[in-house]
Design an enzyme around this catalytic site. Structure first.
Site, PDB file in Angstrom:
ATOM      1  N   THR A   1      -2.409  -9.989   5.825  1.00 14.40           N
ATOM      2  CA  THR A   1      -1.613 -10.579   6.900  1.00 14.40           C
ATOM      3  C   THR A   1      -0.804 -11.749   6.345  1.00 14.40           C
ATOM      4  OG1 THR A   1      -3.310  -9.956   8.493  1.00 14.40           O
ATOM      5  CG2 THR A   1      -1.721 -11.615   9.192  1.00 14.40           C
TER       6      THR A   1
ATOM      7  N   ASP B   1       5.729   1.454  -3.897  1.00 11.29           N
ATOM      8  CA  ASP B   1       5.892   1.412  -2.447  1.00 11.29           C
ATOM      9  C   ASP B   1       7.272   0.852  -2.101  1.00 11.29           C
ATOM     10  OD1 ASP B   1       5.111   1.973   0.111  1.00 11.29           O
ATOM     11  OD2 ASP B   1       3.922   0.162   0.382  1.00 11.29           O
TER      12      ASP B   1
END
Length: 710
Positions: free
Chosen positions: A361, A489
């Site tokens: 996060t 990614d």
């Protein structure tokens, strides 16, 4: 599992094989109802029967169509006999009965015949001269006794039987010569079986016949299916033809057909149950004792380990963390305490949260004066909370430190910079530069209304060319490192834009860092493909082989997003076009790229824009080749994009930096401990709700493959 296996070893065989169809493929079931060996319903059975499928009843095979079948009522494996129904019937000839009830040999292996316990009642004997041993009964009386009509012209029935056997194994069958001597050739009306009832009273049963069976050969030369099972006896018997056969029977107290090729011999259900319970009790007692011993040993080990850990002083743990901090500082990466990071984010308050990504996060915060005004603080998912995990936490921190050193050695204007870390209290926290203007994905899909998955982006084609060229240069830089760094990614949501819309590639190298954290406590790390649907290299997905060409494929998808402003995966499109790569490859391959170009970039009507779009689409087509060897290297892609961008005409009015940032963030980040309140103020007509949301990567299977290649 081992105890369960032992249970099966101790259980009696008969418990599981009571109705097994053995005998070398002999089918011994008639619609689910079993018959004992050597009987059966297939050619491999020594004695063949037929099956009445309607009643699920076995019956003897008859050689005449005129004769009624003989249903088998019961079997007695102990005496090797069976009982058939022989109801009164006027048209049953003596010859037909002889052919069906007295079979000397069947399949050359076995036979059966009427036992000496059976008496035959013969009708229509008026022209015969019965022997003295035979007796006659009026037909009217017999018809009343058997509750059946008398046959035509019958005045009396003649009873033919045999004396009981004098020697065991001899004379056990009806002497059929007596039947023929009676001279009654017209009909065999019925039969009766005499015996001793359980109470010791003589019994007589009408309408049935008892037959005995045997297998050919004596006990001494029995082979194949004629062998007796263990716990069975073998007895020789003289057949009606005078030849010798043999029978198998289980020992007293056991049940079964007695043949090795059949059911064998086993104890009854009650005794098997008792034996089973004894075995279970023994195994359970052993398991309980073993578990108790193991639990005691584990308890002693745990107590000893607690004592050892209690003996370790807190100063030693502080010394270990101090060494890690000094090592991080020596590499040029500032190390912050957990208290500093918690204070900067108001104890990781939701008011400071920017978004959740694949590895943790992200929060916005302000660290001490030595750091920039605002920073992005990424709290990784892998953490250790328990005191007993001190060793694991230290090992994990050491692994993360090695990755931090490698990431901190990377320096490129289009890569998000690592500004610090926190290795305190079992946490792994990375501090990055704060990029305030959202992601490329948010800009391209801003205001998406669901119409074909296309947004209303304000990015001009010149601005998009700049993003493409500079992002490609950053990826090429990572591939050129030694050892090379594979991002794995690459996607539009991992490309951040600053206030001037210059791209900053995020999350490079973090896959290896986050994945390696668990290696200190796990013995297995999967190498299955991981990535975001729509961006994953198909060859990598099939072969699990990671290379720099995997990033090239993913970047090719980003080029399609810049051209089309469409969603990478959109289930509102037709099935063959759900995947943007499939849709675009079809249109580009057919020379119809104009059908998918974002109308927003063609609004100015400049001819060079469409020509530039065609060049970029051709480059994307090459990047999306299925086989990696056909794709260009990232350095070639970067050089080609810079050439396309440089070929664009100069324009002062159409600058990629002419747009204001999509969002400013105003947050009270004072360090005086006051309550912190977050507030996001959108200054653009198109509001973006979250500043940095690196979409969750979707692994094809659980696990993580490192992005670095040694």
């Amino acid at each position: 599992m081992r105890q369960l296996f032992l249970l099966f070893l101790f259980l009696p065989h008969g418990t599981f094989s009571a109705t097994a169809a053995a005998g070398g493929g002999c089918n011994r079931r008639c619609n689910g109802s079993p018959v004992p060996y050597p009987f059966g319903f297939s050619g491999d059975c020594p004695i063949l029967l037929s099956c009445n499928a309607t009643a699920s009843t076995p019956q003897l095979r008859t050689g005449s169509t005129a004769a009624a079948p003989y249903p088998i009522l019961s079997f007695n494996s102990t005496r090797s006999t069976f009982v058939v129904s022989l109801v009164p019937l006027c048209n049953r000839t003596v010859g037909d009965a002889n052919a069906s009830l007295n079979v000397a040999s069947q399949n050359g292996a076995a036979g059966y015949g009427v036992s000496s316990q059976t008496g035959l009642f013969l009708g229509a004997c008026s022209g015969a001269t019965p022997k003295a041993s035979n007796c006659s009964a009026p037909a009217d009386i017999m018809a009343q006794l058997l509750k059946t009509a008398r046959c035509v012209n019958d005045t009396a029935w003649t009873c033919v039987g045999s004396p009981p056997p004098s020697i065991k194994g001899r004379g056990e069958f009806l002497d059929w010569g007596h039947v023929e001597a009676a001279g009654c050739e017209d009909a065999l009306t019925t039969a009766t079986v005499n015996g001793i009832a359980p109470a010791g009273v003589p019994s007589l049963e009408f309408g049935v016949a008892e037959l005995g069976w045997w297998l050919n050969g004596t006990c001494a030369n029995a082979t194949g299916g004629g062998r007796c099972a263990a716990n069975a006896t073998c007895n020789d018997v003289q057949t009606p033809s005078g030849a010798w056969g043999h029978r198998c029977a289980c020992l007293d107290g056991m049940t079964g057909d007695g043949f090795a090729a059949g059911e064998g011999c086993h104890y009854g259900a009650e005794r098997s149950k008792k034996k089973f319970l004894l075995v279970v009790a023994g195994v359970v007692a052993g398991v309980v004792a073993g578990v108790a011993a193991a639990a005691g040993a584990l308890l002693l080990c745990w107590v000893q380990c607690r004592r050892c850990k209690a003996g370790r002083s807190s100063s030693e743990r502080l010394a270990a963390m101090r060494l890690l901090s000094e090592a991080a500082t020596s590499s040029g990466v500032p190390v912050y305490s957990y208290a500093e990071v918690a204070r900067a984010t108001n104890s990781f308050s939701h008011t400071h949260r920017l978004g959740t990504g694949a590895y943790g996060t992200v929060y916005v915060g302000k660290l001490p004066a030595s750091a920039p005004a605002l920073v992005a603080i990424k709290r990784l998912r892998s953490r250790h909370h328990h005191e007993d995990d001190d060793d694991d936490a230290a090992a994990a921190a050491a692994l993360l430190l090695n990755e931090i050193k490698l990431i901190s050695s990377v320096s490129h204007p289009n890569l998000v910079r690592l500004l610090g870390c926190c290795l305190d209290r079992g946490e792994q926290i990375l501090v990055y530069e704060y990029v305030p203007n959202g992601t490329l994905s948010q800009h391209l899909l801003a205001g998406d209304s669901g119409g074909g998955g296309r947004g209303r982006s304000r990015l001009t084609w010149r601005a998009r060319l700049g993003v493409a060229a500079e992002t490609a240069a950053a990826i090429a830089y990572l591939h050129g490192m030694r050892p090379p760094i594979f991002h794995r990614d690459v996607k539009s949501s991992n490309i951040l834009l600053d206030g001037s819309l210059r791209p900053k590639l995020a999350d490079f190298g973090l896959s290896r860092a986050a994945g390696r954290l668990g290696e200190a406590t796990r013995s297995h790390v999967s190498t299955a493909p991981q990535g975001t649907p729509g961006y994953v290299d198909p060859e990598y997905h099939q072969c699990f082989h990671l290379s720099d060409k995997s990033d090239v494929y993913s970047f090719g998808v980003v080029l399609l997003e810049l051209i089309t402003a469409m969603k990478v995966v959109d289930f509102d499109r037709p099935a063959a076009e759900v995947n943007l790569a499939s849709l675009a490859l079809d249109r580009i391959g057919k020379g119809r790229v104009g059908e998918i170009v974002d109308p927003a970039i063609l609004g100015g009507g400049e001819e060079w824009v469409m020509e530039s779009v065609r060049h970029v689409s051709e480059l994307a087509f090459r990047c999306l080749a299925f086989h990696k060897d056909v794709r260009p290297a990232m350095c070639e892609v970067a050089a080609e994009l810079h050439r396309i961008r440089d070929a664009a005409p100069d324009s002062d009015s159409d600058s990629g930096s002419g747009l204001r940032p999509m969002m400013d963030v105003q947050i009270d980040l004072s360090l005086d401990g006051a309550e912190t309140v977050g507030k996001k103020v959108a200054v653009s007509p198109v509001s973006v709700q979250e500043v940095w949301v690196s979409d969750q990567s979707s692994p094809s299977t659980n696990g993580s493959m490192p992005r670095f290649v040694a």
